[in-house]
Design an enzyme around this catalytic site. Structure first.
Site, PDB file in Angstrom:
ATOM      1  N   LYS A 140       4.427  13.626  -1.867  1.00 37.45           N
ATOM      2  CA  LYS A 140       5.647  13.507  -1.070  1.00 37.45           C
ATOM      3  C   LYS A 140       6.462  14.796  -1.037  1.00 37.45           C
ATOM      4  CE  LYS A 140       6.159   8.614  -1.146  1.00 37.45           C
ATOM      5  NZ  LYS A 140       7.026   7.463  -1.333  1.00 37.45           N
ATOM      6  N   ARG A 197      -3.665   6.554   7.264  1.00 41.35           N
ATOM      7  CA  ARG A 197      -4.683   5.504   7.382  1.00 41.35           C
ATOM      8  C   ARG A 197      -4.314   4.577   8.530  1.00 41.35           C
ATOM      9  NH1 ARG A 197      -1.208   3.533   3.132  1.00 41.35           N
ATOM     10  NH2 ARG A 197       0.030   1.880   4.079  1.00 41.35           N
ATOM     11  N   HIS A 205       9.456  -3.982  -2.070  1.00 41.13           N
ATOM     12  CA  HIS A 205       9.244  -2.754  -1.305  1.00 41.13           C
ATOM     13  C   HIS A 205       7.948  -2.805  -0.501  1.00 41.13           C
ATOM     14  CE1 HIS A 205      12.597  -0.958  -3.394  1.00 41.13           C
ATOM     15  NE2 HIS A 205      12.035  -1.269  -4.547  1.00 41.13           N
ATOM     16  N   GLU A 231      15.697  11.819  -4.496  1.00 41.72           N
ATOM     17  CA  GLU A 231      16.164  11.757  -3.116  1.00 41.72           C
ATOM     18  C   GLU A 231      17.515  11.070  -3.116  1.00 41.72           C
ATOM     19  OE1 GLU A 231      13.573   9.559  -0.535  1.00 41.72           O
ATOM     20  OE2 GLU A 231      12.084  11.158  -0.475  1.00 41.72           O
TER      21      GLU A 231
END
Lengths: 185, 495
Positions: B116, B292, B235, B200
């Site tokens: 990430k 994907r 999530h 973040e």
């Protein structure tokens, strides 16, 4: 099971439906017609058995008249009924009692047993360890989700009956803990 | 074009891929483990190769076994589906070495976008807005505290190699930081084999909006519009739809351009998904790229009329896209519900077991991508997805009504499923008004219990079934008393 009063064609069922107690008094009128009072609410029923898993019923009560398709299947605890997308487990209490007597110590709450068929991923303790209530003992995994089995009380680990990667099922005692201050067991 | 494709996956997605192969005249090779001897994907494929024990590491995650299955069966390409080896750089590289076509992006793109912090750096360089935060991982909690102080609490500790909500912790104040970092790092280590974490800024009540992209490797990159995936549990998405109620045409175009830019910047080829978070003020931020075919791809297929798997296969075979962005248009509204073998009354705990009865809904605008059947034993070893129910209708209101109706007619007996929960979510006024945020389930459906309105009817059905079973000439249910009846001693006879 059911009480059949001879000659009257009346049957009484003591059920739980999704854990709600339900007393159903049934009078069989003719072949596919019966009246049932469910917790004292009366219903007039006619039905067709469409297949092994589908019952079509016309259900009349005081202010409603409904056509219902009920999907049904037997399972170890009773029957599962699906109506309008919701599932209900229906158990006959008297039959359940009989069953429980047969295997009375199958799943006592104080034991370390998985809630579902799973695989052991971690054993956090060793024989001889002193553990406190709520402490992680064994971690099992089923369908990519891990569940921690915790100590039900303070005590000493006396036996571990599984190894990492073992496939285990509900009712299996994975670890035995001697309760603190308990000289027996 | 390929003559034979191996599908390195199982369940509904393996079947989904096979359907397109079949339509394209391509032979399919399934792989299966011990648990999947009788699985639908193994039964329905043109060929099926046994690859080992039920544990994923011995079968579906075992590269050697997959590669040799492809060799043995003469498959020229491998479609990885989603999960398992779909986003594994080493596997994509291995296919390249073995000269088997991997139907997915090049290894470098999988590698870069899988980290990430690397992905955030690439996006920042290309002007795609990212969530404020760090561009490099750091293991030091004190450093994290200084960063958090700079951007302001609350913040999120995230795993650099993360996904699926694992290795993620929300931190609301400085005192929580050290613990959160430790937990996130150890979770990341066990889930991804990489403990790297970064920070973040935490966005309050964001929406999750993603864009499907297709890139052909000849410089043609298009997007197939957005999917709104805000309804999540743990999530993980559970309901997806398109179009999103949060986008107007200009925001849609702006985000679509950013998604195409993100694909170009990362050298992306094949189908992928660029995920964004959208805040309360309509500002959007790059979240990640899923390299994907996504679980929820049917939603885009329904509104655009395009077969994404067909596009994937064409791109992998070296064909350029045969349409441009302006050819992509949206018709009506599509919703997908994920039917999981889980108990929604006890925090979506997995509910494996034998499916005693299975009846799929049908009707106009209803599609069910399914991998099970009556009598199938849902294995404990794999993701508990049973099927994906997708509806398409003229507008959102009709699509919701169609979905509620389809769910109510979907019968799965023997295991618990998310069906009754999904019905309640779709029926609530907050969903109907389009007020969907990533905290939706926690806010509106915490401690959800199934409605009990049909308890009486269930009791009646039980009684009727009992009476009928007793009347049946031959009773093979567990009700039989054990005494032998004339019916059992009579032998064969006719009336």
């Amino acid at each position: 099971m059911a009480h059949l009063n001879k000659g009257e064609k009346k049957v009484e069922y003591n059920l739980t439906v999704a854990q709600h107690p339900v007393l159903a008094n049934v009078s069989i009128l003719e072949k596919q017609n019966l009246t049932i009072s469910v917790n004292l609410t009366p219903y007039d029923i006619t039905y067709e058995i469409i297949s092994e898993n589908l019952i079509h019923m016309s259900v009349k009560s005081k202010n409603r008249d409904r056509h219902v398709n009920a999907y049904i299947s037997s399972c170890p605890d009773g029957k599962i009924v699906c109506i309008h997308g919701s599932q209900y487990l229906v158990c006959d209490l008297e039959r359940k009692e009989k069953k429980n007597k047969k295997s009375i110590d199958a799943a006592l709450p104080d034991q370390i047993t998985p809630p579902m068929p799973s695989v052991v991923v971690r054993i956090s303790v060793q024989v001889g360890d002193f553990v406190v209530k709520g402490q992680s003992i064994i971690v099992v995994s089923a369908m990519k989700m891990e569940t921690t089995l915790c100590a039900p009380f303070d005590g000493t680990v006396v036996k571990i009956n599984c190894a990492v990667n073992d496939k285990v099922a509900p009712g299996w005692i994975l670890a035995e803990i001697k309760k603190k201050g308990d000289s027996h067991q | 074009m390929f003559k034979k494709i191996l599908i390195a996956n199982r369940g509904e997605i393996a079947l989904r891929i096979m359907r397109t192969c079949c339509e394209m005249g391509i032979e399919t090779v399934a792989v299966y483990s011990d648990a999947d001897h009788e699985a639908l994907h193994a039964i329905e494929a043109d060929h099926a190769v046994y690859i080992g024990k039920s544990d994923p590491s011995e079968s579906y995650l075992n590269m050697n076994k997959i590669i040799s299955a492809a060799r043995e069966s003469g498959a020229e390409a491998i479609h990885p589906g989603y999960g398992f080896l779909a986003e594994n750089t080493d596997f994509a590289r291995r296919c390249l070495q073995e000269e088997i076509v991997f139907i997915g992006p090049p290894p470098q793109a999988i590698h870069d976008l899988g980290d990430k912090t690397v992905a955030r750096t690439i996006m920042t360089r290309s002007g795609v807005p990212v969530i404020p935060g760090m561009l490099k991982p750091d293991p030091d909690p004190d450093m994290m505290k200084r960063e958090a102080e700079r951007m302001g609490y609350p913040v999120v500790v995230k795993a650099a190699a993360g996904g699926g909500g694992k290795g993620m912790r929300i931190v609301r104040s400085e005192i929580e930081m050290t613990d959160a970092c430790q937990q996130a790092a150890s979770e990341a280590k066990s889930a991804f084999g990489n403990s790297a974490i970064y920070l973040e800024k935490y966005l309050n009540r964001p929406r999750h909006v993603e864009f499907q992209i297709l890139s052909d490797g000849f410089g043609n990159v298009v997007h197939l519009l957005e999917r709104e995936c805000s309804i999540q549990r743990r999530h993980q998405k559970i309901i997806e739809e398109s179009p999103s109620t949060a986008l107007n045409q200009s925001l849609r175009e702006e985000m679509g351009r950013a998604a195409v830019e993100a694909a170009k910047a990362s050298g992306y080829v094949n189908a992928g998904t660029v995920e964004f978070l959208l805040d309360e003020n309509g500002k959007f931020y790059f979240l990640e790229v899923n390299t994907r075919l996504q679980v929820e791809h049917p939603v885009s297929e329904m509104i655009t009329g395009m077969d994404i798997v067909r596009q994937q296969i064409r791109i992998a075979a070296g064909l350029p896209l045969d349409f441009i962005q302006d050819d992509v248009s949206s018709r009506g509204h599509a919703i997908e519900c994920r039917i999981y073998g889980e108990d929604p009354e006890s925090s979506f705990f997995p509910s494996p077991g034998k499916i005693l009865y299975h009846k799929e809904p049908t009707g106009p605008g209803i599609r069910n991508d399914c991998g099970v059947y009556t009598g199938f034993e849902v294995p404990v070893e794999y993701d508990p997805i049973i099927s994906k129910l997708i509806v398409h209708a003229q507008d959102r209101k009709q699509a919701i009504a169609r979905m509620i109706n389809a769910l109510s007619r979907y019968v799965v007996l023997g295991i618990k499923t998310t069906i009754p929960f999904l019905i309640d979510v779709l029926s609530c006024k907050e969903f109907k008004s389009g007020q969907t945020h990533t905290d939706f389930i926690d806010v509106h459906f915490k401690g959800w219990q199934q409605r009990k309105e049909d308890v009486d009817l269930a009791a009646i059905a039980y009684v009727v079934d009992e009476i009928f079973q007793k009347r049946k000439p031959r009773d093979d249910s567990d009700l039989s008393s054990g005494t032998i009846t004339p019916w059992e001693t009579l032998g064969k006879w006719r009336i």
